[in-house]
Write an enzyme that holds these catalytic residues in place. Structure first.
Site, PDB file in Angstrom:
ATOM      1  N   HIS A   1       0.849  -1.196   0.000  1.00  0.00           N
ATOM      2  CA  HIS A   1       0.000   0.000   0.000  1.00  0.00           C
ATOM      3  C   HIS A   1       0.883   1.244   0.000  1.00  0.00           C
ATOM      4  CE1 HIS A   1       1.020   0.530   4.219  1.00  0.00           C
ATOM      5  NE2 HIS A   1       0.663  -0.714   4.451  1.00  0.00           N
TER       6      HIS A   1
HETATM    7  P1  TYD Z   1      -1.290  -2.496   7.684  1.00  0.00           P
HETATM    8  O1  TYD Z   1      -0.847  -1.076   7.826  1.00  0.00           O
HETATM    9  O2  TYD Z   1      -1.967  -2.880   6.395  1.00  0.00           O
HETATM   10  O3  TYD Z   1      -0.049  -3.454   7.942  1.00  0.00           O
HETATM   11  P2  TYD Z   1       1.243  -3.777   7.079  1.00  0.00           P
HETATM   12  O4  TYD Z   1       1.542  -2.573   6.233  1.00  0.00           O
HETATM   13  O5  TYD Z   1       2.307  -4.042   8.087  1.00  0.00           O
HETATM   14  O6  TYD Z   1       0.996  -4.975   6.249  1.00  0.00           O
HETATM   15  O7  TYD Z   1      -2.211  -2.864   8.909  1.00  0.00           O
HETATM   16  C1  TYD Z   1      -2.591  -4.196   9.187  1.00  0.00           C
HETATM   17  C2  TYD Z   1      -3.856  -4.145  10.021  1.00  0.00           C
HETATM   18  O8  TYD Z   1      -3.590  -3.512  11.273  1.00  0.00           O
HETATM   19  C3  TYD Z   1      -4.992  -3.360   9.356  1.00  0.00           C
HETATM   20  O9  TYD Z   1      -6.201  -4.046   9.618  1.00  0.00           O
HETATM   21  C4  TYD Z   1      -5.001  -2.048  10.078  1.00  0.00           C
HETATM   22  C5  TYD Z   1      -4.455  -2.377  11.436  1.00  0.00           C
HETATM   23  N1  TYD Z   1      -3.661  -1.279  12.017  1.00  0.00           N
HETATM   24  C6  TYD Z   1      -4.150  -0.587  13.097  1.00  0.00           C
HETATM   25  O10 TYD Z   1      -5.245  -0.860  13.615  1.00  0.00           O
HETATM   26  N2  TYD Z   1      -3.400   0.433  13.633  1.00  0.00           N
HETATM   27  C7  TYD Z   1      -2.201   0.786  13.110  1.00  0.00           C
HETATM   28  O11 TYD Z   1      -1.532   1.728  13.629  1.00  0.00           O
HETATM   29  C8  TYD Z   1      -1.704   0.057  11.974  1.00  0.00           C
HETATM   30  C9  TYD Z   1      -0.374   0.391  11.362  1.00  0.00           C
HETATM   31  C10 TYD Z   1      -2.453  -0.953  11.459  1.00  0.00           C
END
Ligand code: TYD
Length: 136
Positions: free
Chosen positions: A53
């Protein structure tokens, strides 16, 4: 948004070192944003893939507290792959950069300092939407 993968930078974290070990300090002079959130990735399976993303406004500073992982960056035109494996070298990711994180070593920990609280509206989760965002 005009940011490019060349705006993503490895920044050295000032470290105090003596015979007792090393102490790395991230203060406001070290990174170009005020920290509003801290989170970390741990217990990541080695075949796992994170990210996939971009963010519209968020700045992030990734620090490999332990172990190593690869960050693959895209700006819609150019790509870069950066391996993070030193706890005193972090990666500043500016807004408008697609990132994928993979090849986590066993026991690795990725600390993330972020310029804002969690806001799902700040994410661009589809690459097609990212390409459109970069063109406008
Ligand atoms: P995501 O940012 O997509 O993780 P990565 O980039 O490491 O793959 O987030 C994964 C999940 O965690 C998504 O459902 C959103 C949640 N999340 C939170 O609730 N708070 C946060 O601060 C972050 C970064 C993610």
């Amino acid at each position: 948004m005009k940011t490019s993968v060349n705006d993503v930078k490895i920044l050295e974290v000032p470290t105090v070192s003596d015979t007792r070990g090393k102490l790395a300090v991230v203060e406001k002079e070290c990174i170009p944003f005020a920290i509003k959130r801290v989170y970390y990735l741990y217990d990541v399976p080695s075949d796992s893939y994170r990210g996939g993303h971009a963010h519209k406004n968020l700045y992030q500073f990734l620090i490999p507290l332990s172990g190593s992982f690869e960050v693959h960056l895209k700006d819609g035109v150019n790509e870069r792959k950066i391996t993070l494996n030193k706890p005193n070298k972090g990666l500043l990711i500016v807004p408008g950069i697609w990132r994928e994180i993979a090849n986590f070593s066993s026991g690795s920990v990725c600390l993330v300092l972020a310029s804002n609280v969690y806001e799902e509206e700040d994410y661009i989760r589809k690459y097609k939407d990212f390409e459109l965002f970069k063109r406008t």
